[in-house]
Motif scaffolding. Structure first.
Motif, PDB file in Angstrom:
ATOM      1  N   VAL A   1     -79.904 -16.122 -40.656  1.00 33.78           N
ATOM      2  CA  VAL A   1     -79.645 -15.586 -41.796  1.00 33.78           C
ATOM      3  C   VAL A   1     -79.080 -14.230 -41.691  1.00 33.78           C
ATOM      4  O   VAL A   1     -78.336 -13.962 -42.610  1.00 33.78           O
ATOM      5  CB  VAL A   1     -81.172 -15.309 -42.471  1.00 33.78           C
ATOM      6  CG1 VAL A   1     -81.276 -14.582 -43.785  1.00 33.78           C
ATOM      7  CG2 VAL A   1     -82.066 -16.791 -42.593  1.00 33.78           C
TER       8      VAL A   1
ATOM      9  N   VAL B   1     -83.881  -8.943 -41.633  1.00 31.38           N
ATOM     10  CA  VAL B   1     -84.371 -10.164 -42.153  1.00 31.38           C
ATOM     11  C   VAL B   1     -85.989 -10.238 -42.260  1.00 31.38           C
ATOM     12  O   VAL B   1     -86.489 -10.695 -42.996  1.00 31.38           O
ATOM     13  CB  VAL B   1     -83.653 -11.508 -41.595  1.00 31.38           C
ATOM     14  CG1 VAL B   1     -84.039 -12.690 -42.187  1.00 31.38           C
ATOM     15  CG2 VAL B   1     -82.155 -11.197 -41.783  1.00 31.38           C
TER      16      VAL B   1
ATOM     17  N   SER C   1     -90.496 -17.217 -46.356  1.00 27.74           N
ATOM     18  CA  SER C   1     -90.362 -17.695 -44.881  1.00 27.74           C
ATOM     19  C   SER C   1     -91.342 -18.852 -44.661  1.00 27.74           C
ATOM     20  O   SER C   1     -92.434 -18.771 -45.186  1.00 27.74           O
ATOM     21  CB  SER C   1     -90.269 -16.671 -43.819  1.00 27.74           C
ATOM     22  OG  SER C   1     -91.690 -16.087 -43.710  1.00 27.74           O
TER      23      SER C   1
ATOM     24  N   GLU D   1     -82.690 -23.014 -45.839  1.00 30.52           N
ATOM     25  CA  GLU D   1     -81.254 -22.885 -46.216  1.00 30.52           C
ATOM     26  C   GLU D   1     -80.816 -22.607 -47.673  1.00 30.52           C
ATOM     27  O   GLU D   1     -80.215 -21.937 -48.110  1.00 30.52           O
ATOM     28  CB  GLU D   1     -80.402 -24.024 -45.542  1.00 30.52           C
ATOM     29  CG  GLU D   1     -78.906 -23.673 -45.670  1.00 30.52           C
ATOM     30  CD  GLU D   1     -78.181 -24.777 -44.834  1.00 30.52           C
ATOM     31  OE1 GLU D   1     -77.128 -24.217 -44.217  1.00 30.52           O
ATOM     32  OE2 GLU D   1     -78.494 -25.958 -44.627  1.00 30.52           O
TER      33      GLU D   1
ATOM     34  N   VAL E   1     -81.933 -19.034 -48.737  1.00 30.54           N
ATOM     35  CA  VAL E   1     -80.797 -18.163 -48.259  1.00 30.54           C
ATOM     36  C   VAL E   1     -79.437 -18.159 -49.239  1.00 30.54           C
ATOM     37  O   VAL E   1     -79.123 -16.914 -49.638  1.00 30.54           O
ATOM     38  CB  VAL E   1     -80.541 -18.488 -46.752  1.00 30.54           C
ATOM     39  CG1 VAL E   1     -79.535 -17.443 -46.422  1.00 30.54           C
ATOM     40  CG2 VAL E   1     -81.977 -18.332 -46.225  1.00 30.54           C
TER      41      VAL E   1
END
Length: 73
Positions: free
Chosen positions: A14, A25, A36, A48, A51
Motif C-alpha cells: 500500500v 499506512v 484493515s 485491494e 486501496v
C-alpha cells in the motif's frame, strides 16, 4: 457479501502505491482513514479494492466499520 478471493495487500504494498512509508499506512489504519484486516499473527492487511478506491479519492470506510478495523480472519 464480500468476496473471500479478494487480494489483500501488505502495508508495504500500500505504501508503494501511495509513495509513503509503510508506517504511514499503519498510522492511517489506526486513525480509521483506511480499513484493515488483522491476520492471526496480528499483521495488518488491506483490501485491494479499498486501496484503489482511496487512490481515486473515494471514501472507503462504511458504517459497519466505523473505526476502520475489521475482525481478525
Amino acid at each position: 457479501m464480500e468476496s473471500s478471493s479478494e487480494r489483500l495487500l501488505t502495508p508495504g504494498e500500500v505504501a508503494a502505491l501511495f509513495r509513503v512509508d509503510p508506517k504511514t499506512v499503519t498510522r492511517w489504519a489506526a486513525a480509521g482513514r483506511i480499513s484493515s484486516i488483522r491476520t492471526p499473527g496480528g499483521h495488518r492487511r488491506f483490501r485491494e479494492s479499498e486501496v484503489h478506491a482511496l487512490l481515486r479519492g473515494e471514501d472507503v470506510l462504511t458504517a459497519d466499520r466505523p473505526n476502520g478495523d475489521s475482525p481478525r480472519v
